[in-house]
Motif scaffolding. Structure first.
Motif: not given
Length: 285
Positions: A159-174
């Motif tokens: 399971v991938l959650y919102l993290g501190d980085g700015h990779d594309i997965i975090n961008q999608y969650i944002g």
């Protein structure tokens, strides 16, 4: 026509459809793989092949994203999920088996002969866009459903959650967080679609994708907004007047709401000419 008798059968929300669209583009799929496997510094875009299961809007066995790495080295399936449920792992296992079935068929791999079949190693992920809370890092089929007994199979979903980085997965969650905020403020309207794109670009959330495909993303969101509107009308019509007389009235309501004839035709699966004829009849009455 969207199934009048099947309440709750519409699968996609706007966020989910954007997910499928963005990661159908190789350069963004490449960015996802880099986020999942930053240690693999030799990967190239051409090493990735999309194998996402395809279907129509109504429920069926199809997933958000599937891709192969280096031909047959690795099979990665990724789901985007906004609502938590242990059933995520069951769906992931179903998607995996169906994707393997397609893989074996495409590569003409016989499963009933004496030779051992070759198959890519699977990795299962879910991108969870809600709050993490106390949810686990890994969902285990055995732990969730058979913790008190022996089980002949096991599957695990990371399971991938919102993290501190700015990779594309975090961008999608944002992006999903902005989506939810703007829908709460403006409803499922053109204003909401415009604000979602504007705010995400300002915050550098999927900015390149949203800038390149602004019209397409707006169309995706507005079409899904329209489908939700139609579904609500259909559900109301089922309860009050029955199915037989419902379709023309639904079309009339959509026309009265100034929805485009082309969009209505796509949603109700009717020729544009028939929709236009209904509109002309309304104008005469």
């Amino acid at each position: 026509m969207i199934g009048l008798e099947q309440e709750g059968k519409l699968k996609f929300a706007g966020k989910d459809t954007v997910f499928r669209d963005i990661f159908s583009i190789k350069k963004y799929l490449y960015q996802m793989y880099q986020a999942l496997h930053p240690e693999d510094t030799t990967i190239e875009q051409n090493d990735l092949d999309i194998v996402t299961l395809q279907s129509i809007l109504l429920n069926g066995v199809y997933n958000d994203l599937g891709f192969l790495v280096r031909g047959s080295q690795l099979m990665i399936l990724v789901e985007a999920q906004s609502t938590w449920s242990p059933n995520i792992i069951i769906r992931a296992l179903m998607y995996l088996m169906n994707t393997y079935q397609d893989y074996f068929s495409q590569h003409k791999i016989m499963l009933y002969g004496n030779g051992k079949a070759s198959m890519p190693k699977p990795e299962l992920y879910v991108i969870y866009t809600g709050d993490r809370g106390s949810h686990p890092d890994v969902l285990s089929l055995q732990e969730e459903f058979f913790s008190d007994t022996d089980c002949c199979i096991e599957a695990k979903v990371k399971v991938l959650y919102l993290g501190d980085g700015h990779d594309i997965i975090n961008q999608y969650i944002g992006f999903c967080r902005v989506f939810n905020e703007q829908i709460a403020l403006h409803g499922r309207t053109p204003e909401a679609a415009e604000e979602i794109i504007r705010i995400c670009c300002d915050r550098n959330l999927l900015k390149e994708y949203l800038t390149e495909r602004k019209r397409e993303v707006e169309r995706i969101m507005l079409t899904l907004f329209d489908q939700e509107y139609v579904w609500n009308l259909e559900r109301e019509n089922i309860r009050s007047e029955g199915i037989a007389e419902g379709r023309n009235e639904i079309i009339q309501k959509m026309l009265a709401a100034n929805m485009s004839i082309d969009n209505i035709a796509k949603i109700v699966k009717m020729p544009v000419e028939q929709i236009a004829a209904i509109g002309k009849k309304m104008a005469v009455l």
